[in-house]
Scaffold this motif. Structure first.
Motif, PDB file in Angstrom:
ATOM      1  N   TYR A   1       0.839  -1.200   0.000  1.00  0.00           N
ATOM      2  CA  TYR A   1       0.000   0.000   0.000  1.00  0.00           C
ATOM      3  C   TYR A   1       0.877   1.254   0.000  1.00  0.00           C
ATOM      4  N   GLU A   2       1.878   1.243   0.889  1.00  0.00           N
ATOM      5  CA  GLU A   2       2.786   2.388   0.969  1.00  0.00           C
ATOM      6  C   GLU A   2       3.581   2.519  -0.320  1.00  0.00           C
ATOM      7  N   CYS A   3       3.996   1.383  -0.853  1.00  0.00           N
ATOM      8  CA  CYS A   3       4.801   1.384  -2.075  1.00  0.00           C
ATOM      9  C   CYS A   3       3.995   1.955  -3.247  1.00  0.00           C
ATOM     10  N   VAL A   4       2.723   1.545  -3.336  1.00  0.00           N
ATOM     11  CA  VAL A   4       1.870   2.056  -4.414  1.00  0.00           C
ATOM     12  C   VAL A   4       1.762   3.575  -4.303  1.00  0.00           C
TER      13      VAL A   4
ATOM     14  N   VAL B   1      -8.595   0.339   1.752  1.00  0.00           N
ATOM     15  CA  VAL B   1      -7.410   1.109   1.366  1.00  0.00           C
ATOM     16  C   VAL B   1      -7.308   1.216  -0.146  1.00  0.00           C
ATOM     17  N   ALA B   2      -7.813   0.199  -0.865  1.00  0.00           N
ATOM     18  CA  ALA B   2      -7.769   0.277  -2.328  1.00  0.00           C
ATOM     19  C   ALA B   2      -8.608   1.450  -2.816  1.00  0.00           C
ATOM     20  N   LEU B   3      -9.789   1.574  -2.244  1.00  0.00           N
ATOM     21  CA  LEU B   3     -10.664   2.683  -2.641  1.00  0.00           C
ATOM     22  C   LEU B   3     -10.003   4.020  -2.317  1.00  0.00           C
ATOM     23  N   ASN B   4      -9.402   4.045  -1.148  1.00  0.00           N
ATOM     24  CA  ASN B   4      -8.708   5.231  -0.693  1.00  0.00           C
ATOM     25  C   ASN B   4      -7.632   5.652  -1.691  1.00  0.00           C
ATOM     26  N   MET B   5      -6.873   4.660  -2.125  1.00  0.00           N
ATOM     27  CA  MET B   5      -5.735   4.947  -3.013  1.00  0.00           C
ATOM     28  C   MET B   5      -6.215   5.246  -4.427  1.00  0.00           C
ATOM     29  N   LEU B   6      -7.250   4.560  -4.873  1.00  0.00           N
ATOM     30  CA  LEU B   6      -7.765   4.826  -6.221  1.00  0.00           C
ATOM     31  C   LEU B   6      -8.240   6.268  -6.335  1.00  0.00           C
TER      32      LEU B   6
ATOM     33  N   GLN C   1     -11.305   4.128 -14.164  1.00  0.00           N
ATOM     34  CA  GLN C   1     -12.637   3.912 -14.745  1.00  0.00           C
ATOM     35  C   GLN C   1     -12.895   2.428 -15.007  1.00  0.00           C
ATOM     36  N   ARG C   2     -11.824   1.696 -15.313  1.00  0.00           N
ATOM     37  CA  ARG C   2     -12.001   0.266 -15.586  1.00  0.00           C
ATOM     38  C   ARG C   2     -12.633  -0.464 -14.403  1.00  0.00           C
ATOM     39  N   HIS C   3     -12.416   0.061 -13.209  1.00  0.00           N
ATOM     40  CA  HIS C   3     -12.932  -0.627 -12.019  1.00  0.00           C
ATOM     41  C   HIS C   3     -14.283  -0.094 -11.583  1.00  0.00           C
ATOM     42  N   ARG C   4     -14.928   0.691 -12.486  1.00  0.00           N
ATOM     43  CA  ARG C   4     -16.135   1.386 -12.080  1.00  0.00           C
ATOM     44  C   ARG C   4     -17.203   0.443 -11.529  1.00  0.00           C
ATOM     45  N   ALA C   5     -17.360  -0.683 -12.197  1.00  0.00           N
ATOM     46  CA  ALA C   5     -18.420  -1.606 -11.768  1.00  0.00           C
ATOM     47  C   ALA C   5     -18.153  -2.108 -10.358  1.00  0.00           C
ATOM     48  N   THR C   6     -16.888  -2.461 -10.100  1.00  0.00           N
ATOM     49  CA  THR C   6     -16.545  -2.947  -8.758  1.00  0.00           C
ATOM     50  C   THR C   6     -16.789  -1.856  -7.722  1.00  0.00           C
ATOM     51  N   ILE C   7     -16.417  -0.634  -8.094  1.00  0.00           N
ATOM     52  CA  ILE C   7     -16.587   0.467  -7.145  1.00  0.00           C
ATOM     53  C   ILE C   7     -18.063   0.689  -6.847  1.00  0.00           C
ATOM     54  N   LEU C   8     -18.871   0.581  -7.905  1.00  0.00           N
ATOM     55  CA  LEU C   8     -20.311   0.737  -7.709  1.00  0.00           C
ATOM     56  C   LEU C   8     -20.832  -0.331  -6.755  1.00  0.00           C
ATOM     57  N   ASP C   9     -20.276  -1.527  -6.864  1.00  0.00           N
ATOM     58  CA  ASP C   9     -20.671  -2.572  -5.911  1.00  0.00           C
ATOM     59  C   ASP C   9     -20.288  -2.184  -4.488  1.00  0.00           C
ATOM     60  N   CYS C  10     -19.121  -1.572  -4.371  1.00  0.00           N
ATOM     61  CA  CYS C  10     -18.673  -1.175  -3.036  1.00  0.00           C
ATOM     62  C   CYS C  10     -19.596  -0.118  -2.430  1.00  0.00           C
TER      63      CYS C  10
ATOM     64  N   ILE D   1      -1.211   0.339 -10.321  1.00  0.00           N
ATOM     65  CA  ILE D   1      -2.662   0.258 -10.534  1.00  0.00           C
ATOM     66  C   ILE D   1      -3.100  -1.205 -10.507  1.00  0.00           C
ATOM     67  N   ASN D   2      -2.242  -2.103 -11.008  1.00  0.00           N
ATOM     68  CA  ASN D   2      -2.587  -3.519 -10.961  1.00  0.00           C
ATOM     69  C   ASN D   2      -2.695  -4.008  -9.524  1.00  0.00           C
ATOM     70  N   ILE D   3      -1.765  -3.551  -8.688  1.00  0.00           N
ATOM     71  CA  ILE D   3      -1.828  -3.956  -7.282  1.00  0.00           C
ATOM     72  C   ILE D   3      -3.144  -3.484  -6.680  1.00  0.00           C
ATOM     73  N   LEU D   4      -3.527  -2.250  -7.015  1.00  0.00           N
ATOM     74  CA  LEU D   4      -4.782  -1.727  -6.466  1.00  0.00           C
ATOM     75  C   LEU D   4      -5.972  -2.527  -6.980  1.00  0.00           C
ATOM     76  N   GLY D   5      -5.906  -2.921  -8.250  1.00  0.00           N
ATOM     77  CA  GLY D   5      -6.968  -3.754  -8.804  1.00  0.00           C
ATOM     78  C   GLY D   5      -7.103  -5.038  -8.008  1.00  0.00           C
ATOM     79  N   LYS D   6      -5.954  -5.632  -7.678  1.00  0.00           N
ATOM     80  CA  LYS D   6      -5.973  -6.867  -6.892  1.00  0.00           C
ATOM     81  C   LYS D   6      -6.547  -6.596  -5.496  1.00  0.00           C
ATOM     82  N   PHE D   7      -6.117  -5.469  -4.940  1.00  0.00           N
ATOM     83  CA  PHE D   7      -6.631  -5.091  -3.623  1.00  0.00           C
ATOM     84  C   PHE D   7      -8.161  -4.987  -3.654  1.00  0.00           C
ATOM     85  N   LEU D   8      -8.647  -4.352  -4.716  1.00  0.00           N
ATOM     86  CA  LEU D   8     -10.076  -4.063  -4.795  1.00  0.00           C
ATOM     87  C   LEU D   8     -10.900  -5.344  -4.844  1.00  0.00           C
TER      88      LEU D   8
END
Lengths: 161, 871
Positions: B294-297, B331-336, B348-357, B314-321
């Motif tokens: 998280y810190e590294c990202v 923390v993924a949402l926070n960082m995104l 934007q690619r993760h929009r659907a997942t974020i909407l679920d969140c 961004i890939n790490i964040l995708g995995k986090f999400l």
């Protein structure tokens, strides 16, 4: 930076508070009441973070106690979780499988440990062993002082007999 | 020994407190203990000081006041032994904070302890200093701390490093003294010192650009090397956390590298390799590893980089999400959220997942996700996203609806390309969560509706339909009632039918029914009821056949307990009964509301209503009507939120004046004259009784003392034009009775102030000339000029003035105490009045003039309430 550390029991009783930023007594009571209400009411499976007044509060429950730390928006929440665990492990080692009662009756010892772990709201030591060693050294200093005092008073008592 | 301080042991006290069944019992035990401790403190009991403080700390944790123990801490700290100092410092940190004056007393003890030969005592002092020092103490003790940064024992060095952080935060000027020492800490091997040293450097960079430059040049290489060593270090049990050596050190190093790399391509370049290594090699199955990732990202996204590393991040964040752990998703949402500014496309690619969140069961995650989604909305995706959010609004938790509604409304306003879409969405929100909609949002909606003339019919019909299904949504009811009142005829006659609409048959009776429901519903608040009342008045003109029924409903409210409603009902009833001629003109449709003015006011660019004028009812509480220029809409605009309170400035006035008699600022003029009249003035002020605003000359006569010449009245009534007359209360009546123009807006003509005949009788005239010093609008300089209108000379002329508490009055000596006869010369005297409530309250003053003429004492007094309003 960590702004304050709170230990709250499941019943909402405060077991330990440490403030690294200035809060008046009134504010402290308010903060504790507010956060207690939020944190104690959160379900078990939820995340360990709560947004609160522009800060983040990281909390973790150990048995009947909630350990809470308030940090800035841009601090690392996951790391603070580790710090809480670090603190709990040190307490555990010091008291020998710590329980809430240990922290109630020996609250000052818990504070001494916290003071070796955090200072000015920042982490001071990452080695549990070092913290334990430092606390032990200071405890033994207190013991020697006590013994001396009692022996001196013994001497005086005998002398005045 | 004092019987009270027999002293239970700490352990016993804790037991006693824990045994309490009720809060009252606990308080009693604590009170008893506190009494015992106080007694012991008063006796200066040395033996139990230690125990008393321990008890006080426990009591403090429970939340009881313990200030009386503060001095005990200082005494314990000042004693020689380690045990006393240990508990004393602990008490100091617990019972005091940096804002207490007592803390300054400890500076000297701290200084001694920082130089103590016992390193543990030095440690205690550093700990206390680091946790609670004030700016002054930081300045005083900074040299000691600097020195301790090079102490032989690493445990003192690390404490000194963190203490330095507190010092430079309190006094940033001291930062440069610490730069060199901090840099040398970075070369240490001891983890505690390294961690604190790195943290110190990071904080130095925040307060000093000099430090930033220095570390960037001299330390980047070293830090990269340290990070590499720690990443590649073999297993070390002392620092190992789930397979990683000292994640705390990892994180702090990454944080400092981020600060150094930000905005510097060269430094960033030097750290890319190691960042890539950390990002790819760190295990992500445990919290510690994720914390490092998280810190590294964050570091990767902050430093200057061409993008290769960012893809990784961004890939790490995708995995986090997509992680199952809620903490990681949070923390993924926070960082995104931070990543949106760098690479919006990738997020934007993760929009659907974020909407679920956003629909997650965890409130913290929902909140983050909603904030993130808010950033992701743009012209292209706004419609489907809003649709989703509004659908979710129906099923969301009550406590989340507020946030969600605010965000939806804000987005709808921001991206409203078509009015019909905006109105549709807002209607949906109002029907679902009308109770959570903020006032300015529905005010804005009314503006838009008013401006969309082609949609009036459509809107009023849609609102009517929504109103029938969800009457419990307050704001929906308000908007619906307003629209039915304005466009009721369109509702009934199906005017301006759109193709998308289902036809609907509404009779005049139905429309009146709806408004009647709104006014009779017991959950309606005052604003809604007031709006409904106006709507009824308007409908009575639009639907002549229902006029009688409407009159009936209005009459029912004549006995309403709320004054506002009662008054309106009576007024409206009179309009219906006696003023049929002007009724249709009165209730004409509102002119199109000016959006520019409204948005200007929302942005806060206009001054608040109170400061523009005190007289006219121009504080438009619901922002619907326009000020003075349109008196009729004004008249009907009673839906104010603060209706029950008498309007702005008039309200507090009587109290203020009555307050005068408590502490009048009595300023006798004429140097050397004793304030002999003070008691009289007090009596006079008391005799005012209730305050009567100067509306006409006759009411002013009550205020004037009986010895007053009646001629004064004539001049007074001529003054009442610019007097602070109670137009606040009056304009409605005036307008209804068909005479009297709308309240005049006072002209804001800057620095020139009209002079005022403050007082005139057959014998004396007092003129006030006003001026202000630029830059201090509260202060008014008044030059008073006294002219003798009689044929006798006045001797021992004395002018006195009193003002209410919110004013401050300063009187300069008069130019003379003899006033020649027949206007043949005058006395001048300067007054300075400071209005602490400038803009809220007007000046007011009570004056008394005493003089001798023909060896007779004359006393004249009056109250001046007609100061120009712009003072």
């Amino acid at each position: 930076m960590i702004h304050f550390v709170l230990l709250i029991s499941r019943q909402g009783k405060v077991r330990l508070t440490k403030w690294y930023s200035p809060y008046s007594q009134k504010e402290r009571t308010k903060v504790i009441r507010e956060l207690g209400g939020v944190i104690l009411n959160r379900g078990p499976k939820l995340c360990n973070f709560v947004d609160w007044r522009g800060f983040k509060v990281v909390y973790k429950r150990y048995a009947s106690l909630y350990f809470c730390m308030c940090i800035d928006q841009d601090d690392n929440e996951l790391e603070v979780l580790e710090i809480i665990h670090h603190f709990v492990e040190i307490l555990d080692r010091y008291f020998g499988s710590v329980c809430e009662l240990d922290l109630i009756f020996n609250f000052h010892k818990a504070y001494y440990i916290l003071d070796e772990l955090l200072l000015a709201g920042e982490l001071q030591e990452s080695s549990k062993k070092t913290v334990a060693r430092l606390i032990a050294a200071q405890d033994s200093l207190v013991e020697t002082a006590k013994e001396q005092a009692s022996s001196i008073s013994n001497i005086i008592a005998q002398a005045t007999k | 020994m004092n019987p009270f301080s027999s002293g239970t042991r700490l352990r016993d006290m804790i037991r006693a407190i824990r045994a309490c069944k009720t809060a009252a019992e606990e308080r009693a035990v604590v009170r008893k203990e506190c009494a015992a401790i106080r007694a012991s403190i008063n006796e200066d009991d040395q033996d139990y000081r230690h125990r008393n403080l321990a008890k006080l700390m426990f009591i403090q944790i429970l939340g009881y006041p313990t200030h009386f123990g503060q001095m005990e801490c200082l005494k314990l700290i000042a004693s020689a032994g380690f045990p006393e100092k240990r508990i004393g410092y602990l008490g100091l940190m617990l019972l005091l904070d940096e804002r207490q004056e007592v803390l300054m007393l400890v500076t000297n003890s701290l200084k001694q302890d920082l130089n103590h030969s016992n390193q543990y005592i030095v440690g205690l002092a550093l700990c206390a200093l680091g946790n609670i020092c004030s700016a002054e103490m930081a300045r005083d003790l900074s040299p000691e701390v600097e020195r301790l940064l090079q102490f032989r024992d690493p445990n003192i060095r690390k404490k000194a490093a963190l203490c330095s952080i507190r010092i430079i935060k309190k006094v940033p000027d001291l930062a440069e003294n610490f730069i060199n020492c901090a840099a040398s800490l970075l070369k240490e091997k001891h983890h505690g010192v390294l961690i604190t040293g790195v943290q110190l450097c990071a904080d130095l960079c925040k307060v000093s650009s000099e430090a930033l430059e220095y570390f960037r040049k001299k330390c980047t290489e070293g830090l990269v090397r340290t990070l590499r060593d720690i990443v590649n270090s073999p297993y070390s049990p002392e620092y190992d956390i789930s397979g990683i050596t000292d994640p705390y050190l990892h994180i702090r190093l990454l944080k400092l590298l981020r600060i150094l790399g930000q905005g510097d391509a060269d430094a960033s370049d030097r750290m890319t390799d190691i960042l890539a290594q950390v990002a790819t090699k760190t295990e992500s199955n445990k919290n510690a590893g994720n914390a490092i990732l998280y810190e590294c990202v964050e570091t990767i996204m902050s430093i200057e980089d061409d993008g290769g590393l960012r893809v990784l991040a961004i890939n790490i964040l995708g995995k986090f999400l997509s992680n199952r752990d809620n903490n990681i998703r949070y923390v993924a949402l926070n960082m995104l959220m931070r990543a949106t500014t760098l690479d919006a496309q990738a997020v934007q690619r993760h929009r659907a997942t974020i909407l679920d969140c956003v629909k997650d069961s965890d409130a913290s995650i929902r909140k983050r996700a909603l904030e993130l989604l808010y950033l992701l909305v743009n012209e292209n995706n706004v419609k489907p996203l809003i649709k989703e959010l509004i659908e979710y609004l129906e099923v969301s938790d009550q406590e989340f609806k507020g946030d969600l509604t605010a965000k939806i409304c804000s987005l709808v306003e921001k991206f409203s390309s078509e009015k019909i879409w905006y109105i549709d969405q807002m209607l949906k929100v109002l029907s679902e969560a009308g109770n959570f909609v903020k006032d300015e949002v529905w005010h804005a909606l009314i503006f838009v509706i008013s401006n969309a003339s082609d949609l009036h019919g459509y809107t009023v019909r849609a609102l009517y339909r929504a109103f029938l299904t969800s009457t419990e949504q307050e704001t929906l009811v308000r908007v619906a009632v307003w629209c039915i009142g304005e466009y009721g005829d369109m509702l009934v006659n199906n005017v301006g039918m759109l193709d998308i609409e289902d036809p609907i048959t509404v009779t005049e009776c139905d429309a009146v029914d709806a408004v009647e429901v709104a006014i009779k519903r017991h959950t309606s608040d005052l604003t809604t009821k007031a709006m409904a009342l106006i709507a009824l008045l308007k409908l009575s003109s639009r639907f002549p056949s229902s006029s009688e029924r409407i009159k009936g409903i209005i009459v029912q409210n004549k006995g309403n307990l709320v004054l506002e409603l009662q008054q309106r009902s009576i007024e409206f009833n009179r309009i219906l009964q006696k003023h049929q001629k002007i009724r249709s003109a009165l209730v004409e449709r509102m002119p199109v509301l000016d959006e520019a003015t409204f948005s200007g006011r929302r942005a806060g660019s206009l001054p608040t209503a109170i400061s523009t004028s005190s007289g006219a009812p121009s504080n438009l509480p619901n922002g619907i009507a326009k000020p003075a220029t349109a008196p009729i809409p004004d008249l009907l605009d009673l839906s104010s939120d603060d209706v029950p309170a008498p309007s702005s400035s008039g309200g507090d006035f009587p109290q203020d004046l009555l307050g005068v008699d408590l502490s009048p600022t009595l300023a006798p003029s004429g140097a050397g004259k004793p304030p002999k009249a003070s008691t009289d003035v007090l009596l006079d002020l008391l005799s005012i009784g209730t305050y009567l605003p100067v509306q006409t000359g006759s009411s002013a006569s009550d205020i004037l003392s009986s010895s007053q010449d009646d001629k004064a009245l004539a001049s007074l009534s001529s003054l009442s034009a610019n007097a602070t007359s109670p137009v606040n209360a009056a304009p409605m009546m005036d307008l209804l009775d068909g005479h009297g123009p709308g309240p005049q807006k006072p002209k804001e003509n800057g620095q020139a102030y009209q002079s005022l005949v403050a007082y005139e009788s057959s014998s004396l005239r007092v003129m006030f000339n006003f001026s202000k010093q630029p830059g201090s609008p509260q202060t008014t300089l008044i030059q008073a000029t006294f002219t003798n209108l009689s044929s006798n000379v006045y001797n021992d002329f004395l002018f006195q003035a009193a003002v209410p508490k919110f004013l401050q009055l300063h009187l300069d000596p008069a130019s003379s105490n003899t006033l020649p006869a027949s206007g043949d010369g005058s006395i001048t005297q300067n007054l300075k009045v400071t209005n602490s409530q400038h803009g809220k309250k007007l000046l007011v003053m009570r004056v008394r003039i005493a003089y001798k003429t023909n060896n007779k004492d004359v006393l004249e007094e009056r109250q001046i309430n007609n100061f120009p309003q712009n003072l």
